[in-house]
Design an enzyme around this catalytic site. Structure first.
Site, PDB file in Angstrom:
ATOM      1  N   LYS A  20       0.837  -1.201   0.000  1.00  0.00           N
ATOM      2  CA  LYS A  20       0.000   0.000   0.000  1.00  0.00           C
ATOM      3  C   LYS A  20       0.870   1.249   0.000  1.00  0.00           C
ATOM      4  O   LYS A  20       0.476   2.272  -0.562  1.00  0.00           O
ATOM      5  CB  LYS A  20      -0.986   0.000   1.159  1.00  0.00           C
ATOM      6  CG  LYS A  20      -0.447   0.131   2.552  1.00  0.00           C
ATOM      7  CD  LYS A  20      -1.570  -0.006   3.576  1.00  0.00           C
ATOM      8  CE  LYS A  20      -1.083   0.185   5.004  1.00  0.00           C
ATOM      9  NZ  LYS A  20      -0.830   1.585   5.340  1.00  0.00           N
ATOM     10  N   SER A  21       2.068   1.182   0.584  1.00  0.00           N
ATOM     11  CA  SER A  21       2.980   2.327   0.538  1.00  0.00           C
ATOM     12  C   SER A  21       3.348   2.666  -0.899  1.00  0.00           C
ATOM     13  O   SER A  21       3.353   3.836  -1.302  1.00  0.00           O
ATOM     14  CB  SER A  21       4.247   2.022   1.345  1.00  0.00           C
ATOM     15  OG  SER A  21       3.953   1.845   2.701  1.00  0.00           O
ATOM     16  N   ARG A  25       1.946   5.869  -3.399  1.00  0.00           N
ATOM     17  CA  ARG A  25       2.924   6.734  -4.074  1.00  0.00           C
ATOM     18  C   ARG A  25       2.713   6.731  -5.587  1.00  0.00           C
ATOM     19  O   ARG A  25       2.832   7.773  -6.240  1.00  0.00           O
ATOM     20  CB  ARG A  25       4.343   6.296  -3.705  1.00  0.00           C
ATOM     21  CG  ARG A  25       4.753   6.728  -2.311  1.00  0.00           C
ATOM     22  CD  ARG A  25       5.972   5.950  -1.802  1.00  0.00           C
ATOM     23  NE  ARG A  25       6.467   6.489  -0.545  1.00  0.00           N
ATOM     24  CZ  ARG A  25       5.910   6.263   0.646  1.00  0.00           C
ATOM     25  NH1 ARG A  25       4.826   5.499   0.723  1.00  0.00           N
ATOM     26  NH2 ARG A  25       6.426   6.787   1.746  1.00  0.00           N
ATOM     27  N   GLY A  85      -3.138   7.225   7.124  1.00  0.00           N
ATOM     28  CA  GLY A  85      -2.187   8.225   7.586  1.00  0.00           C
ATOM     29  C   GLY A  85      -1.202   8.623   6.510  1.00  0.00           C
ATOM     30  O   GLY A  85      -0.809   9.795   6.415  1.00  0.00           O
ATOM     31  N   SER A 154       7.116  12.109  11.405  1.00  0.00           N
ATOM     32  CA  SER A 154       6.700  11.215  10.326  1.00  0.00           C
ATOM     33  C   SER A 154       7.521  11.468   9.071  1.00  0.00           C
ATOM     34  O   SER A 154       7.689  12.611   8.644  1.00  0.00           O
ATOM     35  CB  SER A 154       5.218  11.403  10.006  1.00  0.00           C
ATOM     36  OG  SER A 154       4.853  10.605   8.896  1.00  0.00           O
ATOM     37  N   SER A 155       7.987  10.383   8.468  1.00  0.00           N
ATOM     38  CA  SER A 155       8.687  10.485   7.182  1.00  0.00           C
ATOM     39  C   SER A 155       7.729  10.827   6.053  1.00  0.00           C
ATOM     40  O   SER A 155       8.147  11.303   4.991  1.00  0.00           O
ATOM     41  CB  SER A 155       9.382   9.158   6.870  1.00  0.00           C
ATOM     42  OG  SER A 155       8.414   8.129   6.657  1.00  0.00           O
ATOM     43  N   SER A 181      11.916   6.600  10.222  1.00  0.00           N
ATOM     44  CA  SER A 181      11.431   5.828   9.058  1.00  0.00           C
ATOM     45  C   SER A 181      12.087   6.294   7.759  1.00  0.00           C
ATOM     46  O   SER A 181      11.425   6.488   6.742  1.00  0.00           O
ATOM     47  CB  SER A 181       9.906   5.914   8.954  1.00  0.00           C
ATOM     48  OG  SER A 181       9.289   5.330  10.061  1.00  0.00           O
ATOM     49  N   ASP A 296       6.556  -0.817  11.090  1.00  0.00           N
ATOM     50  CA  ASP A 296       5.502  -1.793  10.801  1.00  0.00           C
ATOM     51  C   ASP A 296       5.945  -3.232  11.039  1.00  0.00           C
ATOM     52  O   ASP A 296       5.121  -4.149  10.995  1.00  0.00           O
ATOM     53  CB  ASP A 296       5.005  -1.636   9.361  1.00  0.00           C
ATOM     54  CG  ASP A 296       4.135  -0.400   9.186  1.00  0.00           C
ATOM     55  OD1 ASP A 296       3.671   0.149  10.204  1.00  0.00           O
ATOM     56  OD2 ASP A 296       3.927   0.025   8.031  1.00  0.00           O
ATOM     57  N   ARG A 371      -3.067  -4.707  11.885  1.00  0.00           N
ATOM     58  CA  ARG A 371      -1.893  -5.501  12.259  1.00  0.00           C
ATOM     59  C   ARG A 371      -2.098  -6.238  13.586  1.00  0.00           C
ATOM     60  O   ARG A 371      -1.474  -7.275  13.815  1.00  0.00           O
ATOM     61  CB  ARG A 371      -0.642  -4.619  12.282  1.00  0.00           C
ATOM     62  CG  ARG A 371      -0.282  -4.108  10.894  1.00  0.00           C
ATOM     63  CD  ARG A 371       0.989  -3.282  10.870  1.00  0.00           C
ATOM     64  NE  ARG A 371       1.072  -2.506   9.650  1.00  0.00           N
ATOM     65  CZ  ARG A 371       1.593  -2.930   8.503  1.00  0.00           C
ATOM     66  NH1 ARG A 371       2.101  -4.153   8.425  1.00  0.00           N
ATOM     67  NH2 ARG A 371       1.612  -2.151   7.435  1.00  0.00           N
TER      68      ARG A 371
END
Length: 414
Positions: A20-21, A25, A85, A154-155, A181, A296, A371
């Site tokens: 999903k990351s 993107r 997020g 947060s990155s 991160s 994660d 998770r």
């Protein structure tokens, strides 16, 4: 949804869930170039990203083809997210670069998350914010091409700023340490460079010199963090699995590092030619590992540490408190339900491994955190257990329970 899990031994081959990351993107890259994603899995977080680019003028066909607008502008003055997020934190600097006024809101889990660092940073460059949490109204247009921002919260803000500075035709980002991160920033940098841009990341500075980006057509690669729960399930249940659709692990520490971490704990865990081979052993070793650059992974490591010999320590956990749940507390609670002791310190958690035959068979609520459900389901494969509110996995991997069934897990879904 209630899922009842019975003692099972995992075996078989499974396709890794789409990252999903990476999907988010790629969807945001459609602000600049045409993107066609084959067989895109519409998790809740991915849908948030799709709705966001649609609000910025991207034409979306069949939730898979994304066509950039001739001119970027805020088409909708109100953007409502569910719980992503990543989407939220990347979206804020993007809309600031486009300019105008927009209000962003989301479900309660995102309303609880702090936005302090991005509000502090962009307030210095021509942007006004109604608050430092959701609901949030953003007004103005970025007035600088050189941005300073703290890297500790947060990155995803930094990833969003890389997109923002492509909108502004270049600039630089200075990240005030510590940088959390970092692997996710590197993911964004690698992605832009692969598509033809020129992004350099040295030390704590990022320099962006945009080029025209190439189009993309293909499938989203697999996610090591989500796939790691299939690996954990095999290791806890005494089984084996092969996980496909994964890219080769990078040199830097990130979610892909779970392959090496599980091996260090005594498992058979090897990557070869796009496949991750995992096989259980009779015993596992405790470990000390810092997961600040890959938070994660915490629940997967904690799950195996539950039956490892000795005391494991997971450090760099501070930001786990601002995930879908307070994941430090969630790990402690889930382990406790299964009869595993733990101790939380200022920035670490100690896990006191037990013989897996001693694991309990509890009822676990997922606490609205995907998770939590995945970690608990892996532990339940040993001696059984029940997961309530189990639909929470739809946030990232809607196919999770069906995938477990395909791996010979004995479960019933109510």
């Amino acid at each position: 949804m209630i899922v009842r899990i019975y003692p099972s031994e995992i075996s078989g081959t499974i396709k890794a869930p789409q990252s999903k990351s990476l999907a988010i993107r790629l969807i945001f890259l459609s602000l600049f170039t045409r993107i066609h994603l084959h067989n895109l899995v519409l998790s809740e977080d991915v849908i948030d990203a799709i709705n966001s680019v649609r609000a910025l003028g991207v034409e979306v066909k069949n939730n898979s083809e994304f066509i950039p607008p001739e001119k970027l502008e805020i088409k909708k003055k109100f953007i409502k997210l569910k719980g992503s997020g990543t989407t939220l934190r990347m979206l804020i600097p993007i809309v600031a670069a486009i300019g105008g006024e927009v209000t962003i809101d989301a479900e309660e889990s995102l309303r609880r998350r702090p936005l302090k660092r991005i509000v502090e940073a962009l307030s210095n460059y021509g942007i006004s914010f109604s608050s430092s949490s959701l609901p949030l109204t953003i007004t103005g247009k970025l007035s600088s091409y050189n941005i300073k921002i703290s890297g500790d919260e947060s990155s995803q803000y930094i990833s969003g700023l890389i997109y923002a500075l492509h909108i502004l035709n270049g600039g630089s980002i200075e990240i005030l340490p510590p940088i959390s991160s970092k692997s996710y920033i590197l993911l964004t940098v690698d992605l832009f460079n692969r598509f033809g841009s020129n992004v350099k990341f040295y030390g704590n500075k990022i320099h962006i010199n945009p080029n025209n980006l190439v189009e993309f057509q293909g499938e989203v690669a697999g996610d090591y963090g989500l796939a790691s729960f299939y690996a954990l399930s095999a290791l806890l249940s005494g089984g084996r699995t092969t996980i496909v659709n994964l890219w080769e692990p990078k040199e830097y520490f990130g979610d892909h590092s779970i392959v090496k971490i599980l091996k260090e704990m005594g498992a058979t865990s090897e990557y070869l030619d796009g496949k991750w081979y995992v096989e259980a052993k009779d015993k596992y070793s405790s470990i000390k590992v810092n997961i600040d650059d890959a938070p994660d992974l915490a629940m997967t490591i904690a799950g195996l540490a539950a039956i490892a010999e000795g005391t494991s320590e997971i450090t760099g956990i501070e930001r786990l408190r601002i995930k879908e749940s307070d994941r430090i507390e969630s790990i402690r609670k889930v382990l406790g339900l299964y009869g595993v002791g733990s101790e939380v310190k200022s920035n670490s958690i100690l896990i006191f491994g037990i013989n897996k035959r001693m694991l309990s068979s509890p009822i676990t609520d997922c606490l609205n955190d995907h998770r939590v459900a995945m970690m608990s389901s892996a532990l339940a494969l040993v001696n059984g257990g029940v997961i309530t509110s189990a639909e929470c996995v739809s946030k990232s991997n809607p196919n999770y329970w069906q995938d477990l069934l395909s791996l010979n897990a004995k479960i019933s879904i109510e």
